[in-house]
Design an enzyme around this catalytic site. Sequence first.
Site, mmCIF file in Angstrom:
data_model
loop_
_atom_site.group_PDB
_atom_site.id
_atom_site.type_symbol
_atom_site.label_atom_id
_atom_site.label_comp_id
_atom_site.label_asym_id
_atom_site.label_seq_id
_atom_site.Cartn_x
_atom_site.Cartn_y
_atom_site.Cartn_z
ATOM 1 N N HIS A 64 0.854 -1.199 0.000
ATOM 2 C CA HIS A 64 0.000 0.000 0.000
ATOM 3 C C HIS A 64 0.891 1.251 0.000
ATOM 4 C CE1 HIS A 64 -2.626 3.065 1.707
ATOM 5 N NE2 HIS A 64 -3.675 2.284 1.479
ATOM 6 N N ARG A 93 -2.855 1.101 -4.407
ATOM 7 C CA ARG A 93 -2.647 -0.346 -4.452
ATOM 8 C C ARG A 93 -2.921 -0.862 -5.865
ATOM 9 N NH1 ARG A 93 -6.845 -2.506 -0.266
ATOM 10 N NH2 ARG A 93 -7.674 -0.401 -0.277
ATOM 11 N N LYS A 104 -6.434 -0.541 -7.965
ATOM 12 C CA LYS A 104 -7.271 0.486 -7.332
ATOM 13 C C LYS A 104 -7.243 1.744 -8.205
ATOM 14 C CE LYS A 104 -8.736 0.168 -3.457
ATOM 15 N NZ LYS A 104 -10.077 -0.180 -2.985
ATOM 16 N N ASP A 135 -6.100 8.504 -6.802
ATOM 17 C CA ASP A 135 -6.667 9.307 -5.717
ATOM 18 C C ASP A 135 -5.605 10.361 -5.380
ATOM 19 O OD1 ASP A 135 -7.269 10.380 -3.217
ATOM 20 O OD2 ASP A 135 -7.959 8.479 -2.362
ATOM 21 N N CYS A 159 -4.657 11.900 -2.794
ATOM 22 C CA CYS A 159 -3.807 11.841 -1.595
ATOM 23 C C CYS A 159 -2.551 11.002 -1.827
ATOM 24 C CB CYS A 159 -4.582 11.368 -0.377
ATOM 25 S SG CYS A 159 -5.245 9.712 -0.501
ATOM 26 N N TYR A 160 -2.614 10.060 -2.815
ATOM 27 C CA TYR A 160 -1.413 9.270 -3.086
ATOM 28 C C TYR A 160 -0.346 10.086 -3.802
ATOM 29 C CZ TYR A 160 -4.093 5.468 -1.282
ATOM 30 O OH TYR A 160 -4.833 4.701 -0.432
ATOM 31 N N ASP A 189 -9.792 14.120 -3.794
ATOM 32 C CA ASP A 189 -9.396 12.815 -4.318
ATOM 33 C C ASP A 189 -9.442 12.836 -5.853
ATOM 34 O OD1 ASP A 189 -9.934 10.283 -5.441
ATOM 35 O OD2 ASP A 189 -11.050 9.539 -3.725
ATOM 36 N N ASP A 227 -11.370 18.258 1.030
ATOM 37 C CA ASP A 227 -11.274 18.161 2.499
ATOM 38 C C ASP A 227 -9.846 18.499 2.910
ATOM 39 O OD1 ASP A 227 -9.639 15.666 2.602
ATOM 40 O OD2 ASP A 227 -11.405 14.771 1.712
ATOM 41 N N HIS A 279 -7.086 15.750 2.019
ATOM 42 C CA HIS A 279 -6.621 15.736 0.628
ATOM 43 C C HIS A 279 -5.912 17.037 0.261
ATOM 44 C CE1 HIS A 279 -9.239 12.178 0.309
ATOM 45 N NE2 HIS A 279 -8.374 11.815 -0.615
HETATM 46 ZN ZN LIG Z 1 -7.542 9.882 -0.854
#
Ligand SMILES: [Zn+2]
Length: 501
Positions: free
Chosen positions: A300, A348, A351, A354, A356-357, A412, A419, A422
């Site tokens: 992850h 991952r 997936k 997003d 935040c990655y 995201d 938010d 993020h």
């Molecule tokens: Zn995220």
Amino acid sequence: MGPKRVAFRWKRTTGTMSPSNPQQFQRPSSAGRTTETNSDSDSEFVDEEIFINARQAASAMIDSLFTQLPPIKDDLVTHTSELQDETVDIVLPFLSGEDEEVQYNEHGVPNLTREKHIQFLQQSLGRLPGRFVAADASRPWFLYWCLSALAMLGEDVSSYREAVAETARSMQNDSGGFGGGGRQLSHMATTYAVVLALALVGGEEAYEVVDRKAMWKWLCSLKQPDGGFQVCLGGEEDIRGAYCASVIITLLDLPLDLTPESPAYKEDGSANLFTGVADYVRRCQTFEGGISGQPNAEAHGAYAFCALGCLALLDHPGRIIPKYLNVRRFVAWLSARQYAPEGGFSGRTNKLVDGCYSHWVGGCFPLVEACLNKSKDPKLPPPTQSLFSREGLIRYILCCCQDQTKRGGLRDKPGKMSDAYHTCYVLSGLSSAQHQWLLDDDDEDANLETAKTPEWIALPYLDGEQIFDAKDRVRPIHPVYAIPQPNVRAIQAYFRAKEGF
Ligand SMILES: [Zn+2]
């Protein structure tokens, strides 16, 4: 179904129209439609054709990698593949310069709407609506996310010092560490967030909130004989615990000795707070090459960042990363986290991307690059080569992750609410993509034993064409502590100068 192409119409206001200078265009007052203005000036004459040419010129600057479906597609249809297709459908119009609400530069990239994001973060630091009661145990995180993001946007956050110190004091337990709020159990994650928030606002008043002796004893009670850390007393042991502990110990300059009450204590004195941490990290590398939260779990992105962060605090990344991880497999897994046409990262295998990655995965690259710069292993990739598409990540962040409404903040992906979490981590990822971090060669012997912190040097990343406007560069953050480097230096210097606790 492919994205619907929306024609944009703009009016010229001043000077000569040039596709290379879209700042000279202004959105029309009526939504998307060009109308004659009430001005009698020729300079305000609406020239739709020129506008369309300008838009096409900008679109032509976008590599088809980011505007078209991948050339090879697996025929097998699964729930996962359907979600992936839906995601591509959602993001393509944003990447192709087709968002009606947005003004793009000549590379087809929107500006960073800095002021809106600042306002969003300032509001997130204030009183929140009732539904946020569910996030009550995450209050320290809100402090860290908002303050860190504001700092990256160039704001001076020291004005929050008194308020942060007072809030932090109310969350500290006499038995050491910080809970998520008043009278809550101390947890490694919330303690990490509080310590970073205090480092961000800086100054003696903030630093002195921490009861370092109680903190040291508490960390000793969480240290496990196998090298890892529990995240709270009686709680799970995972790589978050090891990373958060490493950050807290080194920022607060805590002693490494273990108390006799520690589960990892050895009478012969051979064990300390960092004993076995690197081996614990090694056991978390999976068959895919990525890093899982605990040994024998799924790889992850966030755990990968924690793993590299831990190692980079123990020794020079060029020495310790190849010693404990299979770097080639790690780089292969890490690179596979970036998708086209989206440009962003997933956390991952199989997936979705997003925002935040951008940090959890994007933040691994400076550490891996530092490792490769130092490593002499001919089997590893050459260090000068960027290991990911910085252009792709910057496009995903600026085109897809910004909430362009008056709400502001980052998210995201399109369709999701912005938010604080993020906003912080998307901006951290942007910082990673816009900069290059190098370790000062003079600091080769810097490690825990020599009690020297290696000096990182941040430079603007200049290889290739810069697709974002100069004013949209955010401040660099330290690649391990994820706060600006001067804040790291200041808190470490303060505690190193202290005698005892
Ligand atoms: Zn995220």
